[in-house]
Motif scaffolding. Structure first.
Motif, mmCIF file in Angstrom:
data_model
loop_
_atom_site.group_PDB
_atom_site.id
_atom_site.type_symbol
_atom_site.label_atom_id
_atom_site.label_comp_id
_atom_site.label_asym_id
_atom_site.label_seq_id
_atom_site.Cartn_x
_atom_site.Cartn_y
_atom_site.Cartn_z
ATOM 1 N N GLU A 287 -4.920 4.943 -11.844
ATOM 2 C CA GLU A 287 -3.763 4.892 -11.383
ATOM 3 C C GLU A 287 -3.790 5.227 -10.025
ATOM 4 O O GLU A 287 -3.253 4.432 -9.054
ATOM 5 N N LEU A 288 -4.420 5.954 -9.387
ATOM 6 C CA LEU A 288 -4.454 6.319 -7.960
ATOM 7 C C LEU A 288 -5.115 5.522 -7.223
ATOM 8 O O LEU A 288 -4.884 5.023 -6.154
ATOM 9 N N GLU B 67 -3.059 2.368 -6.758
ATOM 10 C CA GLU B 67 -2.013 2.857 -5.683
ATOM 11 C C GLU B 67 -2.369 2.661 -4.155
ATOM 12 O O GLU B 67 -2.101 2.216 -3.253
ATOM 13 N N LEU C 186 -2.153 0.223 -0.822
ATOM 14 C CA LEU C 186 -1.462 0.745 0.346
ATOM 15 C C LEU C 186 -2.837 0.356 1.441
ATOM 16 O O LEU C 186 -2.737 1.013 2.697
ATOM 17 N N VAL D 268 0.970 10.090 -9.849
ATOM 18 C CA VAL D 268 0.868 9.148 -8.686
ATOM 19 C C VAL D 268 2.525 9.029 -8.185
ATOM 20 O O VAL D 268 2.583 9.094 -6.906
ATOM 21 N N GLU D 269 3.264 8.954 -9.230
ATOM 22 C CA GLU D 269 4.625 8.891 -8.821
ATOM 23 C C GLU D 269 5.078 10.072 -7.954
ATOM 24 O O GLU D 269 5.890 9.993 -6.789
ATOM 25 N N ARG E 186 3.786 9.611 -4.308
ATOM 26 C CA ARG E 186 3.925 8.080 -3.889
ATOM 27 C C ARG E 186 4.572 8.279 -2.570
ATOM 28 O O ARG E 186 3.860 7.774 -1.574
ATOM 29 N N LEU F 239 1.788 9.412 -0.022
ATOM 30 C CA LEU F 239 0.676 8.358 0.175
ATOM 31 C C LEU F 239 1.195 7.264 0.941
ATOM 32 O O LEU F 239 0.699 6.831 1.752
ATOM 33 N N HIS F 240 2.582 6.843 0.959
ATOM 34 C CA HIS F 240 2.852 5.760 1.694
ATOM 35 C C HIS F 240 2.962 6.374 3.156
ATOM 36 O O HIS F 240 2.579 5.629 3.975
ATOM 37 N N GLU G 89 9.188 16.128 1.166
ATOM 38 C CA GLU G 89 9.801 14.764 0.874
ATOM 39 C C GLU G 89 11.082 14.736 1.949
ATOM 40 O O GLU G 89 11.422 13.864 2.345
#
Ligand code: SRM
Ligand code: SF4
Length: 629
Positions: free
Chosen positions: A476-477, A480, A484, A547-548, A551, A554-555, A596
């Motif tokens: 999953e990573l 993602e 990106l 991953v969520e 996220r 990572l973005h 965040e």
């Protein structure tokens, strides 16, 4: 070496007024690692009882049971499905081709699914060995000149060494020191031979219930005495050009300093260790602190003397606090240094700046010098089996046909086939390709640098899966990261089934630490070099939600990172200097909400030095590592 001997050993004392732990009493009563192991084997029993379970560890053997079937068997009124993990002691991870093939054969006969498990300390474990096969397993390893004695237990563990097979002065020096240490610090007890090999019993006083007379103990174990060390002691030897042994996680690490081809001496670090316990704020992961520099002839002695200080002053009441790192924290660096200096007749000199440390995983085809090459084979989580991928067969075939001069196990659970002609490297690649084994060049960095511990179903301490769960998280990573445009960025992902830290998760960019079935704490902030501790980012995350949870970060990393800035470094910058601590304890509040909210407010401007190093020595900082990955 006259000093250090066990004459000053605190026999079955505890710590201060506290009583010695049960394990201390078991060691003292074991008559130098004998216990009643031989009797249990002779009587054909199904398993060992408590004290012998402790004694067995010193022989490299763990009694385990199949955790997957534990509950079902209990409900059915059946005994646990017990078997044994056998771990070898392989200094610097160096084997001959014949020794590798012997492991393969022995695994095929005695281990579960015939698999070999490469470890994060350059060794090999066999899982699922039956009690009736233990003797034969150890006998066959012995025939291949491999021992399991001191692979586990309260002794100096398998010494790690820079894995590069390069024939330069630095690597030669490192290998020589590692060999010297392995010989110097090996237990001397004849119990191993008696029990597993020749069966001849040497009767020693004192008996199991008379621990007052220690003269035989000291005679048989001049260094370790009757109670060995308070806990394991982990040592690595490396050099700045090949520093991938995670030296800051070691109890003691030596960093060879050369002038041209001359070994001047070693920088000494001490007090690293990663194990901690959820919700026990007094347990913590700690990076090793620089102690100083000693000249080349004293490299082995300085480790033996640190081990002697640990032996004499480590905590023998509470095993959670028995590691060297706690002694260092209790005493402080200056007192520890003074005690070390008091015990040796050479000078403990100031730390020498080693310059940048280079991390290399040694994967793929590499020049070795003198026209030879070596090849690093990627082994997913160290597991060499034939179940998902015919890796074991492919490697057996390759080693048998190519006869590499050495097979070297790396600290990243991979394996190097060394001393090959270039044409043999081509042949090796074609054998791997034919078997469908991914070549290092085909792997994403996240997968290539990943580590996971065995965890369930073998590890008795596991709270969650690791080796069996990391694949899906990585998948999953990768997805993602690719979206990106980050799929080529070096990234370390390490997963363990509990907070003991066997795959060194706290020093990774992303560390996933089992909290309970299907639940993981997420740590961020480390990097490939292993010289930064992460911090708790989020708690109790399911593998499918990792991953969520990452996220937004990572973005932001894809958008705002500096050149060469890894995820761990980016996270540290984002958090600025306000991360609270020098040490990572089990009692931290997760940082996700803070991070965040920062992200919503916009990434803070670069301030690379703002994150305080977790442990900074009084006389110097930790060495810089190439780049800020
Ligand atoms: Fe470990 C205990 C596996 C490297 C910290 N470790 C265990 C046991 C033996 C479980 C047990 O005590 O019953 C695990 C066996 C599981 C199994 O089924 O095989 C186990 N440790 C491993 C290996 C195989 C993990 C791997 O994926 O490769 C590594 C074997 C290395 C070797 O060849 O000797 C392994 N263990 C480590 C490391 C990493 C390192 O040394 O570089 C650490 C963190 C560093 C450290 O020691 O702090 C580590 N293992 C622990 C701890 C925590 C100790 C502590 O004092 O905090 C335990 C628990 C214990 O000793 O009580 C532990
Ligand atoms: Fe077992 Fe925990 Fe070590 Fe994983 S980290 S092998 S679960 S002790």
């Amino acid at each position: 070496m006259d000093e250090p001997t066990a004459t000053s050993t605190v026999h079955v004392d505890g710590h201060g007024d506290a009583a010695p732990s049960k394990v201390e009493r078991a060691k003292a009563a074991s008559r130098q690692l004998r216990g009643t192991v031989a009797e249990t084997l002779r009587d054909g029993r199904s398993h060992f009882e408590h004290d012998d379970v402790q004694v067995l560890k010193f022989h490299g053997i763990y009694q385990q049971d199949d955790r997957d079937s534990r509950v079902e068997r209990r409900h059915a009124g059946q005994e646990k499905a017990r078997s044994f993990m056998v771990r070898a002691r392989i200094p610097g991870g160096t084997l001959s081709a014949e020794q590798y093939l012997a492991f393969d054969t022995i695994a095929g006969r005695f281990a579960h699914n015939g698999s070999l498990r490469l470890t994060s300390r350059q060794s090999i474990q066999l899982h699922g060995v039956g009690i009736g096969d233990l003797r034969e397993t150890i006998r066959e390893l012995d025939e291949a000149l491999v021992s399991t004695l001191a692979a586990c237990g309260d002794v100096m563990r398998n010494v790690m060494a820079a894995p590069g097979p390069i024939d330069d002065a630095g690597h030669r020096a490192v290998r020589a020191i590692a060999r010297g240490l392995a010989a110097e610090m090996a237990p001397r007890s004849g119990a191993y031979h008696e029990i597993w090999l020749d069966g001849e019993r040497v009767d020693l006083a004192p008996t199991a219930d008379d621990t007052s007379d220690t003269s035989n103990a000291v005679a048989e174990e001049p260094f370790y005495g009757e109670t060995y060390l308070p806990r394991k002691l982990k040592v690595a030897v490396t050099l700045p050009a090949d520093a991938g042994v995670d030296l800051h996680s070691q109890d003691v690490a030596l960093l060879a300093i050369l002038d041209g081809d001359e070994l001047l001496g070693v920088d000494v670090l001490a007090g690293g260790g990663l194990g901690m316990t959820h919700r026990k704020a007094d347990t913590f992961a700690r990076l090793a602190s620089p102690l100083g520099f000693v000249r080349a002839p004293h490299a082995v002695e300085v480790v033996a003397t640190i081990a002697a200080i640990f032996r004499d002053h480590g905590n023998r009441s509470d095993r959670r606090h028995a590691r060297l790192k706690y002694l260092l924290e209790d005493w402080g660096l200056e007192r520890f240094r003074a005690e070390l200096q008091r015990r040796v007749d050479f000078e403990l000199l100031p730390w020498v700046d080693p310059g940048p440390l280079h991390h290399d995983d040694h994967l793929g085809p590499r020049d070795q010098g003198a026209g030879l090459q070596y090849y690093g084979v990627w082994v997913p989580s160290g597991r060499i089996g034939d179940e998902d991928l015919p890796l074991r067969s492919a490697l057996r075939h390759a080693v048998a046909e190519l006869r590499p001069g050495r097979v070297i196990l790396t600290p990243s659970q991979n394996l190097l086939l060394c001393d090959l002609e270039p044409a043999q490297v081509d042949r090796l690649e074609s054998l791997l390709r034919a078997a469908g084994v991914p070549l290092p060049s085909e792997l994403s960095p996240a997968r290539r640098y990943s580590l996971a511990c065995p965890a369930l179903p073998t590890c008795g301490l596991a709270l969650a899966d690791a080796e069996r769960a990391i694949g899906s998280v990585l998948g999953e990573l990768e997805h993602e990261l690719e979206a990106l445009g980050l799929d080529d960025e070096p990234l370390t992902v390490r997963m363990t089934g509990c907070p003991n830290g066997c795959a060194r998760p706290y020093t990774a960019d992303i560390g996933l630490v089992g909290r309970g079935p299907g639940r993981y704490d997420v740590y961020l902030g480390g990097r490939l070099a292993g010289d930064r501790l992460g911090a708790l980012y989020e708690q109790e995350v399911a593998p499918g939600a990792v991953v969520e949870a990452l996220r937004p970060l990572l973005h932001a990393w894809s958008r705002d990172r500096l050149p060469e800035e890894g995820l761990g470094a980016f996270f540290r910058r984002l958090h600025g200097g306000e991360l609270p601590t020098t040490l990572l304890t089990g009692a931290k509040e997760p940082l996700r909400a803070v991070v965040e909210s920062r992200l919503e407010a916009g990434t803070r401007k670069p301030d690379h030095d703002a994150w305080p190093l977790p442990v900074v020595a009084t006389d110097g900082s930790l060495p810089a590592v190439q780049g800020e990955r």
